[in-house]
Design an enzyme around this catalytic site. Structure first.
Site, PDB file in Angstrom:
ATOM      1  N   LYS A  13       0.819  -1.217   0.000  1.00 49.21           N
ATOM      2  CA  LYS A  13       0.000   0.000   0.000  1.00 49.21           C
ATOM      3  C   LYS A  13       0.855   1.271   0.000  1.00 49.21           C
ATOM      4  CE  LYS A  13      -2.413  -0.311   3.504  1.00 49.21           C
ATOM      5  NZ  LYS A  13      -3.032   0.242   4.688  1.00 49.21           N
ATOM      6  N   ARG A 127      11.905 -10.713   5.162  1.00 47.25           N
ATOM      7  CA  ARG A 127      12.432  -9.351   5.161  1.00 47.25           C
ATOM      8  C   ARG A 127      13.631  -9.220   6.113  1.00 47.25           C
ATOM      9  NH1 ARG A 127       7.733  -5.057   4.976  1.00 47.25           N
ATOM     10  NH2 ARG A 127       7.339  -5.663   7.132  1.00 47.25           N
TER      11      ARG A 127
END
Ligand SMILES: [Zn+2]
Length: 219
Positions: A13, A127
């Site tokens: 987003k 990550r």
């Protein structure tokens, strides 16, 4: 063009918001940011919000309501806005309708960024972040040249405490619980469109732009 972007953490987003703001001149509206801004500017609602924060209390919904109204009334919103992280639940979605009425505008498009939970889990748990310069890597999609070491500065790479499966599961449960009713709410209004967030960044962006064009044709 007024857009609402909905998506779980890890769906990209933030990246899409940046692109839309840059390429379309939309005003990015995140409630935390505009709250801080109103307080800094010392507006009437800003002072009200500050009085809650100083007492260590949450800023109530009616104050958030006024702060959003205040922000949407500014001149720079003419080209449109992009709501980020609001509404967070059905109550806020209903209240947002009142805000739009008060300001005299409307939502053109609600984009739901969809991503399979398994892919989301891979994205988040893979990550790695440099503890020195903050550069973000991914063990599969964007590995560093030397394992555990930053390409830019040689700093040590670490996994954020939140980026574990257990933590992700909790965040997703909370997200779904609060978001499902919002999705239904905008679906019923005919505003909701789906985007496959598993695609590459450019493809996801192109899909959103296409939805914006289609929405434009309809109006
Ligand atoms: Zn680094």
């Amino acid at each position: 063009m007024n857009i609402l972007l909905i998506g779980a953490p890890g769906t990209g987003k933030g990246t899409m918001s940046e692109l839309l703001v840059k390429n379309y001149g939309l005003v990015h509206i995140a409630t935390g940011d505009i709250l801080r801004q109103s307080i800094k500017e010392g507006t009437e609602v800003g002072k009200k919000a500050q009085s809650y924060i100083e007492k260590g209390l949450l800023v109530p919904d009616e104050v958030i309501h006024d702060i959003i109204v205040e922000r949407l009334k500014k001149d720079d919103v003419q080209k449109g806005f992009l709501m980020d992280g609001y509404p967070r639940n059905l109550e806020q979605a209903k209240d947002f309708d009142k805000i739009l009425e008060e300001v005299g505008t409307d939502i053109d498009l609600v984009v739901l960024m969809e991503l399979d939970e398994a892919i989301l889990a891979d994205r988040i748990t893979g990550r790695r972040i440099c503890k020195d310069c903050g550069q973000i890597y991914h063990v599969v999609n964007k590995p560093s040249k030397v394992e555990g070491q930053c390409d830019n500065c040689g700093g040590e790479l670490y996994t954020r405490k939140d980026d574990t499966l257990a933590s992700l599961k909790t965040r997703l449960d909370e997200y779904h619980h609060a978001t499902m009713p919002i999705i239904e709410f905008y679906q019923n209004k005919g505003l909701l469109k789906h985007v496959n967030a598993a695609l590459g960044k450019d493809e996801v962006y192109a899909a959103i732009v296409k939805l914006m064009e289609e929405s434009n044709d309809q109006h």
